[in-house]
Design a protein around this motif. Structure first.
Motif, PDB file in Angstrom:
ATOM      1  N   PHE B  18     -68.261  27.867   7.684  1.00 13.26           N
ATOM      2  CA  PHE B  18     -67.364  29.002   7.496  1.00 13.26           C
ATOM      3  C   PHE B  18     -68.202  30.258   7.667  1.00 13.26           C
ATOM      4  O   PHE B  18     -69.126  30.513   6.888  1.00 13.26           O
ATOM      5  CB  PHE B  18     -66.734  28.938   6.099  1.00 13.26           C
ATOM      6  N   PRO B  20     -66.978  33.863   8.647  1.00 12.22           N
ATOM      7  CA  PRO B  20     -66.086  34.908   9.144  1.00 12.22           C
ATOM      8  C   PRO B  20     -66.910  36.132   9.535  1.00 12.22           C
ATOM      9  O   PRO B  20     -67.851  36.475   8.834  1.00 12.22           O
ATOM     10  CB  PRO B  20     -65.192  35.203   7.941  1.00 12.22           C
ATOM     11  N   ILE B  25     -71.193  31.768   5.463  1.00 12.26           N
ATOM     12  CA  ILE B  25     -70.895  31.533   4.044  1.00 12.26           C
ATOM     13  C   ILE B  25     -71.149  30.058   3.726  1.00 12.26           C
ATOM     14  O   ILE B  25     -71.711  29.732   2.691  1.00 12.26           O
ATOM     15  CB  ILE B  25     -69.420  31.871   3.729  1.00 12.26           C
ATOM     16  N   PRO B  44     -75.611  28.685  -7.776  1.00 10.90           N
ATOM     17  CA  PRO B  44     -75.658  30.093  -8.191  1.00 10.90           C
ATOM     18  C   PRO B  44     -74.440  30.876  -7.695  1.00 10.90           C
ATOM     19  O   PRO B  44     -73.716  30.420  -6.809  1.00 10.90           O
ATOM     20  CB  PRO B  44     -76.949  30.618  -7.558  1.00 10.90           C
ATOM     21  N   ASN B  45     -74.252  32.050  -8.270  1.00 10.44           N
ATOM     22  CA  ASN B  45     -73.175  32.938  -7.832  1.00 10.44           C
ATOM     23  C   ASN B  45     -73.295  33.246  -6.354  1.00 10.44           C
ATOM     24  O   ASN B  45     -74.379  33.494  -5.858  1.00 10.44           O
ATOM     25  CB  ASN B  45     -73.245  34.272  -8.590  1.00 10.44           C
ATOM     26  N   GLY B  46     -72.174  33.228  -5.676  1.00 11.49           N
ATOM     27  CA  GLY B  46     -72.182  33.580  -4.259  1.00 11.49           C
ATOM     28  C   GLY B  46     -72.630  32.449  -3.359  1.00 11.49           C
ATOM     29  O   GLY B  46     -72.787  32.641  -2.145  1.00 11.49           O
ATOM     30  N   ALA B  47     -72.837  31.246  -3.927  1.00 13.49           N
ATOM     31  CA  ALA B  47     -73.311  30.122  -3.115  1.00 13.49           C
ATOM     32  C   ALA B  47     -72.240  29.641  -2.139  1.00 13.49           C
ATOM     33  O   ALA B  47     -72.554  29.003  -1.135  1.00 13.49           O
ATOM     34  CB  ALA B  47     -73.734  28.967  -4.024  1.00 13.49           C
ATOM     35  N   GLY B  48     -70.997  29.942  -2.436  1.00 17.83           N
ATOM     36  CA  GLY B  48     -69.901  29.479  -1.576  1.00 17.83           C
ATOM     37  C   GLY B  48     -69.055  28.393  -2.220  1.00 17.83           C
ATOM     38  O   GLY B  48     -68.265  27.734  -1.551  1.00 17.83           O
ATOM     39  N   LYS B  49     -69.188  28.237  -3.527  1.00 15.59           N
ATOM     40  CA  LYS B  49     -68.454  27.172  -4.225  1.00 15.59           C
ATOM     41  C   LYS B  49     -66.949  27.372  -4.138  1.00 15.59           C
ATOM     42  O   LYS B  49     -66.207  26.431  -3.844  1.00 15.59           O
ATOM     43  CB  LYS B  49     -68.895  27.126  -5.703  1.00 15.59           C
ATOM     44  N   SER B  50     -66.533  28.613  -4.399  1.00 16.38           N
ATOM     45  CA  SER B  50     -65.080  28.863  -4.365  1.00 16.38           C
ATOM     46  C   SER B  50     -64.534  28.688  -2.956  1.00 16.38           C
ATOM     47  O   SER B  50     -63.449  28.127  -2.769  1.00 16.38           O
ATOM     48  CB  SER B  50     -64.766  30.280  -4.856  1.00 16.38           C
ATOM     49  N   VAL B  51     -65.268  29.172  -1.983  1.00 15.86           N
ATOM     50  CA  VAL B  51     -64.828  29.029  -0.588  1.00 15.86           C
ATOM     51  C   VAL B  51     -64.711  27.550  -0.234  1.00 15.86           C
ATOM     52  O   VAL B  51     -63.714  27.108   0.352  1.00 15.86           O
ATOM     53  CB  VAL B  51     -65.798  29.759   0.366  1.00 15.86           C
ATOM     54  N   LEU B  60     -57.726  27.732   2.673  1.00 14.76           N
ATOM     55  CA  LEU B  60     -58.531  28.478   3.635  1.00 14.76           C
ATOM     56  C   LEU B  60     -58.869  27.507   4.760  1.00 14.76           C
ATOM     57  O   LEU B  60     -59.188  26.349   4.506  1.00 14.76           O
ATOM     58  CB  LEU B  60     -59.810  28.940   2.910  1.00 14.76           C
TER      59      LEU B  60
HETATM   60  N1  LIG Z   1     -61.820  34.402   2.276  1.00 15.20           N
HETATM   61  C1  LIG Z   1     -63.079  34.833   2.491  1.00 15.20           C
HETATM   62  N2  LIG Z   1     -63.418  35.332   3.692  1.00 15.20           N
HETATM   63  C2  LIG Z   1     -64.662  35.766   3.908  1.00 15.20           C
HETATM   64  N3  LIG Z   1     -65.644  35.742   3.010  1.00 15.20           N
HETATM   65  C3  LIG Z   1     -65.391  35.255   1.793  1.00 15.20           C
HETATM   66  C4  LIG Z   1     -64.088  34.775   1.462  1.00 15.20           C
HETATM   67  N4  LIG Z   1     -64.107  34.377   0.193  1.00 15.20           N
HETATM   68  C5  LIG Z   1     -65.368  34.597  -0.247  1.00 15.20           C
HETATM   69  N5  LIG Z   1     -66.148  35.108   0.707  1.00 15.20           N
HETATM   70  C6  LIG Z   1     -67.575  35.417   0.578  1.00 15.20           C
HETATM   71  O1  LIG Z   1     -68.255  34.191   0.524  1.00 15.20           O
HETATM   72  C7  LIG Z   1     -69.381  34.263  -0.342  1.00 15.20           C
HETATM   73  C8  LIG Z   1     -69.334  33.127  -1.327  1.00 15.20           C
HETATM   74  O2  LIG Z   1     -68.263  33.363  -2.219  1.00 15.20           O
HETATM   75  P1  LIG Z   1     -67.789  32.317  -3.289  1.00 15.20           P
HETATM   76  O3  LIG Z   1     -67.421  31.043  -2.640  1.00 15.20           O
HETATM   77  O4  LIG Z   1     -66.719  33.002  -4.063  1.00 15.20           O
HETATM   78  O5  LIG Z   1     -69.061  32.117  -4.188  1.00 15.20           O
HETATM   79  P2  LIG Z   1     -69.187  31.293  -5.548  1.00 15.20           P
HETATM   80  O6  LIG Z   1     -70.153  30.198  -5.262  1.00 15.20           O
HETATM   81  O7  LIG Z   1     -69.723  32.248  -6.559  1.00 15.20           O
HETATM   82  O8  LIG Z   1     -67.829  30.800  -5.899  1.00 15.20           O
HETATM   83  C9  LIG Z   1     -69.323  35.630  -0.985  1.00 15.20           C
HETATM   84  O9  LIG Z   1     -70.273  36.437  -0.339  1.00 15.20           O
HETATM   85  C10 LIG Z   1     -67.931  36.122  -0.700  1.00 15.20           C
HETATM   86  O10 LIG Z   1     -67.920  37.510  -0.536  1.00 15.20           O
END
Ligand SMILES: Nc1ncnc2c1ncn2[C@@H]1O[C@H](COP(=O)(O)OP(=O)(O)O)[C@@H](O)[C@H]1O
Ligand SMILES: [Mg+2]
Lengths: 234, 239
Positions: B18, B20, B25, B44-51, B60
């Motif tokens: 992913f 974008p 990411i 860690p924060n920002g690792a991409g877990k939520s994505v 997504l």
């Molecule tokens: N829908 C999206 N499109 C593009 N970038 C995204 C999207 N969602 C999150 N990001 C970016 O992806 C990176 C990882 O985010 P995230 O998955 O939220 O981290 P975490 O591991 O803390 O959950 C961040 O830099 C965030 O800004």
């Protein structure tokens, strides 16, 4: 100054004595504009909600158009509806010209863009919060639009009040399609315009007072709805 | 019916990337989620877990790679997700829970009946008629858990469901998750709470800088992580 106070006295007398002529005009105004807002809402609320949640070609263009049409001059709307309803026009067979229905139609056209634009804004804000959850539940765009319309019902009721305020206080459109016929299509705004030019200031002023009071009341009501909905987390 | 039941597992991610607008990411994500497993994603924060979780759940679209559900052609409906901040509709608690069932075509009386049972399972039946948005954060998350459970999903995704809750509310959610897992629902969860991960997880996926650093049985991970990144992470995080 003297004419002013004299007219004001006479106007208050009309109001207090429940003058039949005056209240007939007020009642027609209310009916015409209520129907106008209902008609407009039937079309504008779903449109606003779909513009907020659905992805389809031409969505941006439509949004720009709707926003732009919010500022349509009432006389131009009146002219267009007049032409559509006139004998040679596409809706001429309905025979609606110079009837209260024609006036409701003209006001509906006038306020529909306002309702749609405000609805789109409100629904889009809610959609921003709901989108992930609704997508997660497998909701279709149509279901999402209905869900959001229901969930923003209190905000939307204030939108309807705003539309009603715009409808009841415009003069250009109803003048053209209604013709300001006494006892048939004479509403508050057209009566004020006519009576003022004729010199019957008490009636004009009495109607003016009612119109202002009504608009203030609508705003107060909208304010009350907003704060109640915020307080009770509805 | 049994054929249908086994068809959606395993959930298989192959070569997911992913990126974008050029920023990477996630890259080269390969992961298999077996039926009945409980996988916790740490990192860690920002690792991409939520994505990653949003891609798995279908919120997504990945930039590259494939998300495959067993032998199914499409994303199955019997899945649900809990977010860090529960989204409560502007309706009663009961209607919030029944909503998910109703949009799937279940008639309202039946949906309400099942919703009430789900609320009972999280101990909130006494709040059924309250407007959902006046509830506390912890109660709202329990309502969200009931809403998910009422759908009887076969897999539940949870993205830091207890991150903004006090310890008591977090425990209530945690035991709810454990109960759902015990009932056979596959769990995939992100948490920052290592104690919670220890108690719930069968497998740990450790994600850092958009890559899976390791995928290890939970017991081994907490004793001896395989990657240096995970070892550093465990040292820094509070238990
Ligand atoms: N829908 C999206 N499109 C593009 N970038 C995204 C999207 N969602 C999150 N990001 C970016 O992806 C990176 C990882 O985010 P995230 O998955 O939220 O981290 P975490 O591991 O803390 O959950 C961040 O830099 C965030 O800004
Ligand atoms: Mg996250």
């Amino acid at each position: 100054m003297d004419t002013f106070t004299a007219s004001l006295d006479a106007a208050l007398a009309l109001l207090l004595h429940a003058d039949a002529h005056l209240y007939g005009i007020v009642s027609l105004s209310l009916r015409v504009s209520c129907l106008a807002v209902l008609l407009a809402a039937l079309f504008a609320l779903p449109l606003g909600a779909l513009l907020a949640v659905a992805q389809f070609p031409g969505r941006r263009t439509l949004t720009v158009l709707v926003n732009g049409f919010m500022g349509l001059p009432a006389v131009v709307v009146g002219l267009i509806v007049y032409l559509s309803l006139s004998r040679a026009g596409p809706l001429g067979e309905l025979g609606l010209l110079f009837t209260p229905s024609a006036m409701s139609l003209a006001q509906a056209v006038l306020v529909a863009p306002l309702l749609a634009a405000l609805t789109r804004q409100i629904v889009e804000d809610a959609w921003f919060e709901y989108a992930d959850q609704l997508h997660s539940l497998g909701v279709s765009p149509r279901q999402a639009a209905l869900t959001l319309l229901w969930d923003t019902r209190w905000s939307l009721s204030t939108v309807l009040l705003a539309g009603f305020g715009r409808a009841i206080s415009e003069v250009g459109a109803v003048m053209i399609v209604g013709g300001n016929i006494d006892g048939v299509t004479r509403v508050m705004t057209t009566a004020i315009a006519l009576e003022t030019s004729k010199g019957d200031l008490p009636l004009a002023m009495g109607l003016g007072i009612i119109l202002v009071a009504l608009v203030l009341l609508l705003n107060a009501l909208a304010q009350a709805i907003r704060s109640w909905a915020a307080r009770s987390a509805q | 019916m049994t054929a249908m039941k086994t068809a959606m597992f395993p959930l298989q991610l192959s070569g997911i990337g992913f990126a974008p607008s050029g920023t990477t990411i996630l890259q080269d994500i390969n992961l298999t989620i077996a039926e009945g497993s409980c996988t916790v994603i740490l990192g860690p924060n920002g690792a991409g877990k939520s994505v990653l979780m949003r891609i798995m759940h279908g919120l997504l679209a990945p930039g590259s790679g494939r998300v495959e559900w067993g032998s199914l052609e499409e994303r199955p409906l019997s899945q649900a997700m809990l977010f860090q901040r529960p989204v409560m509709l502007r309706r009663s608690v009961l209607s919030n829970v029944a909503y998910g069932l109703h949009v799937q075509g279940i008639p309202i009386p039946e949906a309400k009946r099942r919703a009430l049972a789900a609320l009972e399972s999280v101990g909130l039946q006494h709040l059924a008629d309250r407007p959902a948005r006046v509830l506390s954060g912890g109660e709202q998350q329990r309502v969200a858990l009931a809403r998910a459970a009422a759908l009887q999903p076969r897999i539940l995704f949870l993205d830091e469901p207890t991150a903004s809750l006090d310890p008591g509310a977090a425990r209530a959610i945690e035991s709810g998750i454990a109960a759902l897992h015990a009932a056979g629902i596959t769990i995939v969860m992100v948490t920052h709470h290592l104690g919670q991960a220890r108690r719930l997880a069968r497998d740990i996926v450790f994600l850092a800088a958009g890559r899976i650093q390791e995928c290890t049985p939970a017991h081994d991970f907490f004793r001896q992580p395989q990657s240096q990144a995970a070892a550093d992470f465990l040292k820094e995080e509070l238990p």
